[in-house]
Design a protein around this motif. Structure first.
Motif, PDB file in Angstrom:
ATOM      1  N   SER A  72      45.806  99.476  71.373  1.00 59.32           N
ATOM      2  CA  SER A  72      45.905  98.437  70.353  1.00 59.32           C
ATOM      3  C   SER A  72      45.840  97.067  71.000  1.00 59.32           C
ATOM      4  CB  SER A  72      47.213  98.583  69.563  1.00 59.32           C
ATOM      5  OG  SER A  72      47.341  97.556  68.597  1.00 59.32           O
ATOM      6  N   ILE A  73      44.964  96.226  70.472  1.00 59.23           N
ATOM      7  CA  ILE A  73      44.849  94.828  70.910  1.00 59.23           C
ATOM      8  C   ILE A  73      45.261  93.955  69.735  1.00 59.23           C
ATOM      9  CG2 ILE A  73      43.269  93.018  71.682  1.00 59.23           C
ATOM     10  CD1 ILE A  73      41.511  95.311  72.852  1.00 59.23           C
ATOM     11  N   VAL A  74      46.338  93.223  69.901  1.00 60.40           N
ATOM     12  CA  VAL A  74      46.849  92.350  68.845  1.00 60.40           C
ATOM     13  C   VAL A  74      46.783  90.918  69.342  1.00 60.40           C
ATOM     14  CG1 VAL A  74      48.764  91.834  67.298  1.00 60.40           C
ATOM     15  CG2 VAL A  74      48.446  94.174  68.133  1.00 60.40           C
ATOM     16  N   THR A  75      46.139  90.059  68.592  1.00 56.25           N
ATOM     17  CA  THR A  75      46.010  88.656  68.966  1.00 56.25           C
ATOM     18  C   THR A  75      46.791  87.799  67.975  1.00 56.25           C
ATOM     19  OG1 THR A  75      43.842  89.070  69.936  1.00 56.25           O
ATOM     20  CG2 THR A  75      44.376  86.788  69.413  1.00 56.25           C
ATOM     21  N   ILE A  76      47.474  86.798  68.511  1.00 58.93           N
ATOM     22  CA  ILE A  76      48.248  85.890  67.664  1.00 58.93           C
ATOM     23  C   ILE A  76      47.372  84.704  67.281  1.00 58.93           C
ATOM     24  CG2 ILE A  76      50.323  84.494  67.447  1.00 58.93           C
ATOM     25  CD1 ILE A  76      50.835  87.500  67.772  1.00 58.93           C
ATOM     26  N   GLY A  77      47.116  84.574  65.995  1.00 60.03           N
ATOM     27  CA  GLY A  77      46.329  83.459  65.488  1.00 60.03           C
ATOM     28  C   GLY A  77      47.232  82.370  64.944  1.00 60.03           C
ATOM     29  N   SER A  78      46.916  81.885  63.752  1.00 59.93           N
ATOM     30  CA  SER A  78      47.720  80.856  63.102  1.00 59.93           C
ATOM     31  C   SER A  78      47.304  80.749  61.647  1.00 59.93           C
ATOM     32  CB  SER A  78      47.525  79.490  63.779  1.00 59.93           C
ATOM     33  OG  SER A  78      48.133  78.462  63.018  1.00 59.93           O
ATOM     34  N   LEU A  79      48.242  80.378  60.809  1.00 62.03           N
ATOM     35  CA  LEU A  79      47.923  80.180  59.393  1.00 62.03           C
ATOM     36  C   LEU A  79      46.893  79.084  59.185  1.00 62.03           C
ATOM     37  CD1 LEU A  79      49.370  77.382  58.114  1.00 62.03           C
ATOM     38  CD2 LEU A  79      51.408  78.716  58.528  1.00 62.03           C
ATOM     39  N   VAL A  80      46.724  78.169  60.166  1.00 63.81           N
ATOM     40  CA  VAL A  80      45.748  77.095  59.984  1.00 63.81           C
ATOM     41  C   VAL A  80      44.320  77.631  59.967  1.00 63.81           C
ATOM     42  CG1 VAL A  80      47.269  75.343  60.978  1.00 63.81           C
ATOM     43  CG2 VAL A  80      45.599  76.500  62.445  1.00 63.81           C
ATOM     44  N   ALA A  81      44.133  78.878  60.387  1.00 67.03           N
ATOM     45  CA  ALA A  81      42.810  79.490  60.243  1.00 67.03           C
ATOM     46  C   ALA A  81      42.507  79.798  58.787  1.00 67.03           C
ATOM     47  CB  ALA A  81      42.728  80.769  61.070  1.00 67.03           C
ATOM     48  N   GLU A  82      43.554  79.852  57.954  1.00 67.64           N
ATOM     49  CA  GLU A  82      43.403  80.128  56.533  1.00 67.64           C
ATOM     50  C   GLU A  82      43.595  78.885  55.666  1.00 67.64           C
ATOM     51  OE1 GLU A  82      42.667  83.057  55.185  1.00 67.64           O
ATOM     52  OE2 GLU A  82      42.615  84.174  57.086  1.00 67.64           O
ATOM     53  N   ARG A  83      44.483  77.994  56.107  1.00 64.48           N
ATOM     54  CA  ARG A  83      44.778  76.807  55.311  1.00 64.48           C
ATOM     55  C   ARG A  83      45.235  75.676  56.233  1.00 64.48           C
ATOM     56  NH1 ARG A  83      49.795  75.894  51.048  1.00 64.48           N
ATOM     57  NH2 ARG A  83      49.000  73.985  50.091  1.00 64.48           N
ATOM     58  N   THR A  84      44.443  74.644  56.333  1.00 63.12           N
ATOM     59  CA  THR A  84      44.782  73.490  57.164  1.00 63.12           C
ATOM     60  C   THR A  84      45.294  72.377  56.255  1.00 63.12           C
ATOM     61  OG1 THR A  84      43.055  74.133  58.727  1.00 63.12           O
ATOM     62  CG2 THR A  84      43.934  71.905  58.941  1.00 63.12           C
ATOM     63  N   VAL A  85      46.605  72.332  56.111  1.00 60.47           N
ATOM     64  CA  VAL A  85      47.238  71.429  55.150  1.00 60.47           C
ATOM     65  C   VAL A  85      47.315  70.004  55.666  1.00 60.47           C
ATOM     66  CG1 VAL A  85      49.369  70.949  53.895  1.00 60.47           C
ATOM     67  CG2 VAL A  85      48.582  73.298  54.148  1.00 60.47           C
ATOM     68  N   PHE A  86      47.635  69.862  56.942  1.00 62.85           N
ATOM     69  CA  PHE A  86      47.902  68.542  57.499  1.00 62.85           C
ATOM     70  C   PHE A  86      46.743  68.056  58.355  1.00 62.85           C
ATOM     71  CE2 PHE A  86      51.978  70.910  57.224  1.00 62.85           C
ATOM     72  CZ  PHE A  86      52.535  70.181  56.181  1.00 62.85           C
ATOM     73  N   PRO A  87      46.513  66.762  58.425  1.00 59.69           N
ATOM     74  CA  PRO A  87      45.455  66.229  59.285  1.00 59.69           C
ATOM     75  C   PRO A  87      45.811  66.399  60.754  1.00 59.69           C
ATOM     76  CG  PRO A  87      46.761  64.437  58.364  1.00 59.69           C
ATOM     77  CD  PRO A  87      47.229  65.686  57.697  1.00 59.69           C
ATOM     78  N   GLY A  88      44.793  66.364  61.601  1.00 58.29           N
ATOM     79  CA  GLY A  88      45.014  66.424  63.036  1.00 58.29           C
ATOM     80  C   GLY A  88      44.917  67.808  63.644  1.00 58.29           C
ATOM     81  N   TYR A  89      44.626  68.814  62.831  1.00 57.51           N
ATOM     82  CA  TYR A  89      44.612  70.187  63.328  1.00 57.51           C
ATOM     83  C   TYR A  89      43.200  70.768  63.454  1.00 57.51           C
ATOM     84  CZ  TYR A  89      49.675  70.511  62.810  1.00 57.51           C
ATOM     85  OH  TYR A  89      51.025  70.313  62.953  1.00 57.51           O
TER      86      TYR A  89
END
Length: 249
Positions: free
Chosen positions: A138-155
């Motif tokens: 099993s290969i599990v990679t940690i992403g981020s919710l910003v890949a789905e929703r970028t709410v704040f500027p600067g990301y």
């Protein structure tokens, strides 16, 4: 009744495991019965303490100082862990840079290093680990919710790097599935770490975007990783799992 822990006798490696979510994953995998190797960059004291903590549970642990931007060193570290434990069943890609700033003020150098650590390193570690995984893995990679929703500027740069992991995970799952190797991506939401504390200056605003009205604990992210790493997740591959308290709904 089977009383063996779910990962008993297996070996895991966590890229970026000395603190925060990575350290929580190391602890959880060890609790579930795995021997665990992990990399770190500069927190040698924390890494040594985590090794001692794991060993007190009766599992083996190995901490390796590796900059994930160094592809050769990272691949070699995977080989060292597999050799030390005699096998490798689980890889967790957690190391990441967190560049924040207006997109037109970020430099090419920042872009290159972010891609090297956040995108290239998971590719390098996954391909190195896959060579050691026999009879599944099993290969599990940690992403981020910003890949789905970028709410704040600067990301923008950070979001781009984490979104790239969606394609990488799908490709790994398709290419390695015939060997029983699974690849998944976990997108954490706001999580209480030293980089993003639940009592930080913007925490009330961040918390207000979640449906549950709170930050996750690192152990909650680790629990999902452990599920995907073990046999209970054996039919889950090529997908992204949001652990965000409803941030993206």
């Amino acid at each position: 009744m089977n009383t063996q822990p779910p990962l008993n006798g297996r070996a895991a490696m966590v890229i970026g495991g000395s603190r925060g979510i990575g350290a929580a994953v190391v602890r959880r995998l060890a609790r579930d019965g795995a021997d665990v190797g992990f990399t770190y960059v500069s927190a040698a004291g924390a890494a040594d303490e985590l090794v001692a903590e794991v060993e007190r549970t009766g599992r083996r642990a190995l901490a390796l100082p590796v900059d994930s931007a160094d592809a050769a060193a990272l691949a070699a570290a995977v080989d060292v862990v597999a050799d030390r434990f005699g096998r490798l069943d689980v890889l967790v890609n957690n190391a990441a840079l967190y560049p924040v700033g207006p997109i037109d003020e970020l430099t090419v150098e920042e872009f290159d290093r972010t891609v090297a650590v956040n995108v290239r390193a998971p590719f390098v570690a996954a391909t190195a680990a896959a060579r050691h995984m026999t009879g599944g893995g099993s290969i599990v990679t940690i992403g981020s919710l910003v890949a789905e929703r970028t709410v704040f500027p600067g990301y923008g740069l950070y979001s781009m790097s984490k979104t790239a992991l969606v394609g990488l995970t799908k490709g790994l799952a398709r290419d390695l599935g015939g060997r029983g190797i699974r690849a998944t991506l976990v997108h954490p939401g706001p999580t209480d770490t030293d980089l993003n504390p639940a009592d930080g200056p913007y925490s009330d605003t961040i918390r207000s975007h979640t449906a549950l009205g709170r930050y996750a604990g690192t152990d909650e992210i680790a629990a999902t990783v452990a599920h995907l790493a073990g046999d209970d997740g054996r039919f889950i591959t090529g997908t992204s799992v949001l652990v965000d308290g409803g941030f993206t709904i």
